[in-house]
Structures are given as structure tokens and as C-alpha cells.
Design a protein around this motif. Structure first.
Motif, PDB file in Angstrom:
ATOM      1  N   TYR A 198       0.819  -1.216   0.000  1.00 33.87           N
ATOM      2  CA  TYR A 198       0.000   0.000   0.000  1.00 33.87           C
ATOM      3  C   TYR A 198       0.853   1.266   0.000  1.00 33.87           C
ATOM      4  O   TYR A 198       0.561   2.239  -0.691  1.00 33.87           O
ATOM      5  N   ARG A 199       1.966   1.223   0.747  1.00 35.02           N
ATOM      6  CA  ARG A 199       2.827   2.397   0.824  1.00 35.02           C
ATOM      7  C   ARG A 199       3.381   2.763  -0.565  1.00 35.02           C
ATOM      8  O   ARG A 199       3.321   3.920  -0.972  1.00 35.02           O
ATOM      9  N   PHE A 209       2.174   1.829  -3.465  1.00 31.74           N
ATOM     10  CA  PHE A 209       1.028   2.183  -4.307  1.00 31.74           C
ATOM     11  C   PHE A 209       0.648   3.640  -4.075  1.00 31.74           C
ATOM     12  O   PHE A 209       0.482   4.424  -5.019  1.00 31.74           O
ATOM     13  N   PHE A 210       0.570   4.037  -2.810  1.00 36.45           N
ATOM     14  CA  PHE A 210       0.189   5.406  -2.468  1.00 36.45           C
ATOM     15  C   PHE A 210       1.210   6.407  -3.022  1.00 36.45           C
ATOM     16  O   PHE A 210       0.856   7.404  -3.639  1.00 36.45           O
ATOM     17  N   ARG A 211       2.489   6.113  -2.828  1.00 36.37           N
ATOM     18  CA  ARG A 211       3.521   7.031  -3.316  1.00 36.37           C
ATOM     19  C   ARG A 211       3.494   7.146  -4.835  1.00 36.37           C
ATOM     20  O   ARG A 211       3.644   8.223  -5.398  1.00 36.37           O
ATOM     21  N   LEU A 221      -4.174   1.398 -12.116  1.00 38.18           N
ATOM     22  CA  LEU A 221      -3.522   2.641 -11.688  1.00 38.18           C
ATOM     23  C   LEU A 221      -4.133   3.841 -12.404  1.00 38.18           C
ATOM     24  O   LEU A 221      -4.927   4.573 -11.849  1.00 38.18           O
ATOM     25  N   ARG A 240       3.880  10.381   4.561  1.00 35.61           N
ATOM     26  CA  ARG A 240       5.021   9.763   3.902  1.00 35.61           C
ATOM     27  C   ARG A 240       5.603   8.643   4.761  1.00 35.61           C
ATOM     28  O   ARG A 240       5.900   7.567   4.264  1.00 35.61           O
ATOM     29  N   PRO A 275       1.698   5.889   6.302  1.00 34.95           N
ATOM     30  CA  PRO A 275       1.676   6.129   4.856  1.00 34.95           C
ATOM     31  C   PRO A 275       0.280   5.975   4.257  1.00 34.95           C
ATOM     32  O   PRO A 275      -0.404   4.978   4.510  1.00 34.95           O
ATOM     33  N   GLY A 276      -0.120   6.995   3.515  1.00 27.44           N
ATOM     34  CA  GLY A 276      -1.329   6.890   2.717  1.00 27.44           C
ATOM     35  C   GLY A 276      -2.628   7.021   3.465  1.00 27.44           C
ATOM     36  O   GLY A 276      -3.688   6.793   2.898  1.00 27.44           O
TER      37      GLY A 276
END
Lengths: 64, 684
Positions: A43-44, A46-48, B81, B214, B218-219
Motif C-alpha cells: 500500500y505504501r 502504491f500510495f507514493r 492505476l 510519507r 503512509p497513505g
């Protein structure tokens, strides 16, 4: 699953869509069905990846 | 049987039409007395519903022929995506959040100087027949071409020359948009320590949020946004403490010129920082705050049911208005930019949205529907401006050159305009919202903030909360404008690098730090130039920059509708092409007339060349005209006028050349026997 959670899930999905974050579940489902041989991003990552794609490229322009 | 059933299907819509007619009729009968704002809202909603049910259906079925069986790019290129088939309600949220900005809030506030009626009529007619049609058509065209961008679509259907011209036009529009948005922030924050502190606090707040998303969690966008919102509320509350203490207030009190330089520096630095640090987290905050404020405004108006205090028509329809110069035609149609039709949406509708549509038929709800929602936001802004005491409205929006700087001089000047107000009311309004002065806070945002403060404080908190709500509204507008400045500088940089790449391929290299820095500095310098010019303008700057922005934005819309026309001709559906041709012709007429007036009008308040000539004549006689304090200032003003005139000329050339190329493409399509649209082939 628990029905009372559904509106909250929908609201969360809507909020994510408003800031251009696609659904991680949909990404995992896509990878599982189309590319079972490849390791999906966590997920990290993917988010970035999505954050950079939304804000780092040409589509960054916000409307007036 | 079937026919009676098919009539029954239309019954609820006949009821909606009746309600709309009743609301409009109610407004017409009550002319002369004060009309409740709810009538205006109900009439607008009825128009939207009817237009969506019938006209958008006609567009979707008969004009372009949406085909639910035809796979969309999201399905064909699904990658989880960029290309993801998305639920249409969720996608509506995505698209609406991307198109809704400061434009629909500011334009109607400025247009209110002519009364609420002209603005309301154009917002409704414009969105139904032009704005929503444009958004829908561009979305449709991009969706049938793998989600290509606007510039690529023009190149594909109208040739490489048209593509390059459109790219240059889009870059210049971006520059003007950034300058005018930055000017609004400057006008709202000048000499306002409370506002300045809260807006400044968002920078470290966003950086903390960036670090949180970050590394710490995260997210977690929702989580970090809640924390950010708490931070914002604290910033507003402490802003009052800061503003009340003279020592700390001095630290956050800046003149307009100082703020101008701060913003220019900020834009350059922010656009080169990594996106996760400042841009992304602030975008989360500004997006949620924007949507929240819009919803709250709708609820507030419904609860408060305020009376419209602005007359339906003011005497300024003749063009003598203090807020902006020029007569109703064409300048009203230039001033109300985004809420009726916005060319910038062509860039959004050919951005991420077409890559996310799950089924072709969703394009109607998303393209046409989201633009109706944007127009509704503009209607609410018009309502907000019109429920204010007209005296307060003109005190806030007329330039200091007319009003002077004290409540006494402003009250005398506004009363002389025919909108009686006394100095005590002006001073009291400023005290209510926690500011030193409300005189000549041009740019629309502060006016809207006063109105929102009245509406919100009516619902929550009463008069004691008014200053809080005023600064909340200022913060909400400043926040998304700063996000737009930052994101727009980045996008402008990419556009510029594309264009510079035509000269030297090395400048196109987005990996090169030097090429990036050069393009960023050029981009900031370009909008900074217009910002500085606007900030130092004695007429408030809005008078110069907003028409330029309106002209450019509406011209881009005309270009988008011409693209729609060409595509319909190429699809051999030219019999239905009037849906795009008619609004395109109207926009070319409005923007062409406005552009020519801005260039050649003999009135120095309207025409750039006449203004330059007036200053040149004075300079030749050795005279100084305000705001110039020296001969060098005089020369600079003349130079600014020439730049503005050149820009106007450039916009006119862009639209005329695209018009000629569009006609050529249509004739080419007519000569062919088979459809010649460049749609991506889809296996049946």
C-alpha cells in the motif's frame, strides 16, 4: 459484511477519489486476475506511486 | 397503452418545470420588493433538472450516440492505476472536485454589480447550452481516443498547427489564471494579520501532514486530513489572539506589494519541492474544505432563507460600474467565467476522468452533470453577494481611487452611487468580521467571505462567531487558490517545456534540473509580472486582469466547442453539430467583441491602447497621473498597457486561427464520403 459500515466505506472511497487516489482493492484485484505472476506493490508504494502520478506530472493543473 | 405510459414518464418532469416556472414567476411578480433567495435557488435547480433530463439525453443519444456496448479506455487498458473502471457516483466526485475552483465563486460576485438578474440568466442559459455541452463533448471525444489530452485531441482532429496554437493559448491562459488567483489572495490578506496568520500557518501544517503521510502512517489520507482540519481550526482561533496583540499583529501585517513578492517567492520554491511534502497534503485539505464549504453554504442558504437585497438590475448595466468597466454585452459574459462556461474544463475533461469511466453512458452524468453542479455553486455565490447590503457590497468592491480609505469618504462615495450607507455601518461590518477595514477589498473573495459569515453565523454561533466564520471563509478560498498556484506553476512549467522543446530539445528534458529550474522561473516570472501590475493598479487590478482572464477562459471554451464541431462533422453527424456550433459562435462573438473593445475602445477605462495614449500624452506634457509618482512609473504603466494589449491581440489571433482551421477541417470532413473521425478502433 457489516452493513452499517457501508456508508462509511462509500464516503471514504469518495474522498479518496476527490484527491485522485484510486482504489487499492481494485488494484489488487486487477493484479490478481491479470498478472498473478507479478508481485503487486504494497500500500505504501502504491500510495507514493499514485501521489507522484497525480501531482508530479502534467495533469497537476487545478481548475480556476 | 404505451403512449399513455410514455406520457406518464414525463409527468414528474412537467411538475419540475411547473415548480421552476412558479419560482421564476414569483421572482418576477415580487420585482421591486425584496425577493427571497430560495426562489432563485429553486428556479435554478428546476432548470438544471429539466436540462439534464432532456437536453443531455438528446446530446448523449442522438448527437454523439453513446454506446454502452463499446469498451471504454478504462476497460481496454485496465491497469489498476491510471485506467480503472470507476463507479459513476465516485467518479462524479472526482471530476467535480477537479473542476470546482475559485472561478465560479468569484465571477458571480463581481457580476453582481449589475444586479442579480443578468448574472442568474447567463449562469443558467450558459451552463445548459454551452458550458455543460463543452464539458460533455470533450469528455466524450477524449474517451473515444484512449483518454488523450486536449492538445493531442486538437492535433489529431485539426492538424499539428492547430495543436501548437492551442498549446500556446493554453499556456498564456494558465499564466493569467495564476496571476488573477494570486491577486485575489493578495487583496484578501493585505493588512489582515488574522487572515495572514491562518494562511501562513497552513504551510508548516501541510508539511507536517506530508511527513505523516510519507513515513508515520503512509497513505492515510482521511486520518491526516482530520488532523489537518483540527490544525486549521486552531490556526483560525489563534489568529484572533495574534491579531489582537499589536506586537504579534505587526509580524503578520503586510502591504499588498509585500504580499505580492512573498507569493512570487513562494510559487517558485513550492513548485520545486517534492510533491508529497507540501502540494499533495495541502490539496487534501483544500479539496475537503472546498467540498465541505460548498455543502455548508447550500444548507445555510436553505435554513436562513435570506432576502436578496441587491436590486435585480442596477444602473451599472450601462457600463459605468465601479467594480469592473464595460457594458453588459459583452463584459457580463466575460466576467461570469467558470459558472456558466469554462474553457479550462476542457483540460480536466481530457485529463484523468476519461481514463476512469466504466461505461460510455456514464459520460452524460459526469460530463454534463458535474458542470451543472459547478453552475449551482456559482448561483450560490451570486445569492451570497446579493444578500449583502448593496452599500456594503460596493464599499468592498469599488476601488480606493473612488472611495478613499476612511469609512466617511467611502460612505459618501457609495451613497452618491445610489446605494445609501453610513460610515458607522461600514466600521461596524469591519468590526463584526474582525478586520480593520473592509473598504475596497476587491477580488470577490472577501465579499463572499462576509456573506458566508452572515449565513454561517445565522446557523451556528450567532454574531459572536461571525469573525471566526469570515476568516474560515477567507482561509478556505486562500487555501485552494494557493494549491492552484502551486499546481498550476508546475503544470505551466511542463507546458512551457513542451513549447521550449520546439526551439531546443535540451530544454524539454524534464530530468534536467537546470531545464526544470529555468522553466519554473520563467513561468513564475510570467504570472508574477501580471500579479505585480495588478497589485499596483489604482483601480484594484481586478479591473484589468479579470477581463483578460475571462476573455482567455471563454476563448478556450470556444476552441473546445470548435473541436466538438469538427468531431461531429468528421463523424458525419453534422446535422446535429449546431449543439456545439451555436455556443461556439456566441462565445467567439462575446470574446471577439470584448477583445476588440479591450484593445481599441476610446474609453481609457476599457481600452488598453486608449489608456496608454492618455498616459503617454500626460507624460509628454510632463504631468503625472495617479498612481504614478514619477516619470519612471508613467513609463511602466504605459509598458504594462502595451503588454496587456499584446496579450489581448494574441488571444484574438489564437481564436481566429483556430476558427479558420476548424472551418477547414469541417469542409474536409464534408468532402469525404465516409466518417473521418480519429476514434480508437474497438474490436466488436
Amino acid at each position: 459484511m457489516t452493513n452499517w459500515l457501508r456508508p462509511f466505506r462509500a464516503a471514504r472511497r469518495m474522498m479518496q477519489a476527490m484527491v485522485g487516489l484510486p482504489s487499492y482493492d481494485a488494484y489488487l484485484a486487477h493484479m490478481a486476475s491479470e498478472h498473478p505472476d507479478r508481485e503487486p506493490m504494497d500500500y505504501r508504494s502504491f500510495f507514493r506511486d499514485r501521489q507522484q502520478a497525480r501531482y508530479g506530472g502534467k495533469d497537476g493543473g487545478r481548475c480556476c | 397503452m404505451t403512449s399513455s405510459r410514455s406520457i406518464a414518464r414525463h409527468l414528474p418532469w412537467i411538475a419540475v418545470a411547473g415548480l421552476g416556472a412558479l419560482a421564476a414567476g414569483g421572482m418576477a411578480i415580487q420585482r421591486g420588493e425584496q425577493v427571497n433567495a430560495l426562489w432563485l435557488v429553486v428556479a435554478a435547480l428546476s432548470v438544471y433538472l429539466i436540462a439534464y433530463r432532456y437536453y443531455s439525453l438528446y446530446l448523449a443519444h442522438s448527437v454523439v450516440g453513446l454506446d454502452p456496448a463499446r469498451a471504454t479506455p478504462a476497460v481496454r487498458h485496465a491497469d489498476g492505476l491510471d485506467f480503472v473502471p470507476t463507479d459513476r457516483t465516485v467518479l462524479f466526485g472526482h471530476h467535480f472536485a477537479a473542476i470546482a475552483g475559485a472561478g465560479p465563486l468569484v465571477g458571480p460576485v463581481l457580476a453582481a454589480q449589475m444586479g442579480y438578474l443578468p448574472g442568474m440568466l447567463w449562469l443558467l442559459a450558459g451552463v445548459v447550452l454551452a458550458g455543460a455541452v463543452q464539458d460533455f463533448l470533450v469528455l466524450f471525444i477524449s474517451m473515444r481516443r484512449d483518454g488523450r489530452s486536449f492538445g493531442e485531441l486538437i492535433r489529431l482532429e485539426m492538424g499539428p498547427l492547430a495543436g501548437t496554437i492551442a498549446l500556446i493559448g493554453a499556456f498564456m491562459i494558465m499564466v493569467i489564471i495564476l496571476a488573477v488567483l494570486a491577486l485575489i489572495v493578495v487583496r484578501a490578506l493585505a493588512d489582515s494579520p488574522w487572515g495572514m496568520f491562518t494562511v501562513a500557518a497552513t504551510v508548516p501544517l501541510a508539511i507536517l501532514m506530508g511527513v505523516y503521510t510519507r513515513w508515520i502512517r503512509p497513505g492515510r489520507v482521511g486520518e491526516v486530513s482530520v488532523l489537518g482540519l483540527i490544525g486549521l481550526i486552531l490556526a483560525i482561533v489563534y489568529g484572533q489572539t495574534i491579531a489582537e496583540n499589536p506586537a504579534t499583529a505587526a509580524l503578520f501585517t503586510f502591504s499588498a506589494v509585500q504580499l505580492c513578492w512573498i507569493l512570487i517567492g513562494y510559487g517558485a520554491v513550492a513548485a520545486m519541492l517534492p510533491v508529497w511534502l507540501l502540494l499533495a497534503p495541502r490539496d487534501y485539505l483544500s479539496t475537503f474544505l472546498k467540498i465541505g464549504a460548498i455543502v455548508a453554504l447550500a444548507i445555510g442558504i436553505a435554513i436562513m432563507q435570506p432576502e436578496l437585497r441587491m436590486p435585480a438590475l442596477t444602473r451599472f448595466v450601462n457600463g459605468s460600474g465601479p467594480v469592473w468597466s464595460g457594458a453588459l454585452f459583452p463584459f457580463l459574459f466575460i466576467t461570469i467565467a467558470c459558472g456558466a462556461v469554462s474553457g479550462f474544463h476542457a483540460l480536466i475533461a481530457s485529463g484523468t476522468t476519461p481514463k476512469l469511466i466504466a461505461s460510455e453512458t456514464d459520460a452524460r452524468f459526469i460530463g454534463y452533470g458535474a458542470m451543472l453542479a459547478e453552475s449551482f455553486v456559482a448561483i450560490m455565490a451570486l445569492v451570497a453577494a446579493s444578500i449583502l447590503d448593496p452599500g456594503v457590497y460596493f464599499t468592498m468592491n469599488a476601488p480606493t481611487a473612488l472611495l478613499g480609505t476612511t469609512p466617511d469618504s467611502a460612505a459618501a462615495a457609495v451613497t452618491a452611487m445610489g446605494f445609501p450607507i453610513d460610515a458607522a455601518t461600514i466600521a461596524q461590518t469591519a468590526r463584526d468580521v474582525g478586520e480593520h477595514s473592509i473598504i475596497s477589498r476587491a477580488g470577490g473573495a472577501p465579499t463572499l467571505a462576509v456573506a458566508m459569515a452572515q449565513i454561517f453565523s445565522h446557523v451556528v454561533g450567532g454574531k459572536a462567531m461571525m469573525a471566526f466564520w469570515y476568516h474560515f471563509a477567507i482561509l478556505f478560498e486562500a487555501l485552494f487558490i494557493l494549491t492552484a498556484v502551486d499546481a498550476g506553476t508546475r503544470a505551466g512549467r511542463f507546458m512551457l517545456q513542451d513549447l521550449l522543446g520546439l526551439i531546443s530539445p535540451r530544454l524539454k528534458d524534464t530530468q534536467s534540473l537546470a531545464a526544470n529550474a529555468l522553466a519554473t522561473v520563467l513561468c513564475v516570472a510570467a504570472w508574477g509580472f501580471f500579479l505585480y501590475q495588478g497589485v499596483t493598479d489604482p483601480l484594484g487590478g481586478v479591473n484589468t486582469l479579470w477581463p483578460l482572464f475571462g476573455i482567455s477562459n471563454q476563448m478556450l471554451a470556444a476552441v473546445a466547442l470548435m473541436l466538438g464541431t469538427v468531431v461531429l462533422f468528421r463523424m458525419k453527424r453534422q446535422r446535429m453539430a449546431w449543439v456545439a456550433m451555436a455556443p461556439a459562435a456566441w462565445l467567439v462573438l462575446c470574446t471577439g467583441t470584448a477583445g476588440l473593445l479591450k484593445l481599441f475602445s476610446a474609453d481609457p477605462r476599457v481600452g488598453f491602447l486608449a489608456h496608454a495614449a492618455k498616459f503617454r500624452a500626460a507624460a509628454a506634457d510632463g504631468e503625472l497621473l495617479a498612481p504614478a509618482k514619477s516619470m519612471a512609473d508613467m513609463q511602466r504603466i504605459i509598458f504594462n498597457d502595451m503588454v496587456d494589449a499584446a496579450l489581448c491581440l494574441l488571444f484574438l489571433l489564437v481564436v481566429v486561427s483556430i476558427l479558420l482551421l476548424a472551418i477547414r477541417a469541417c469542409l474536409d470532413a464534408l468532402r469525404r464520403d465516409a466518417p473521418s473521425a480519429h476514434e480508437t478502433a474497438v474490436a466488436a
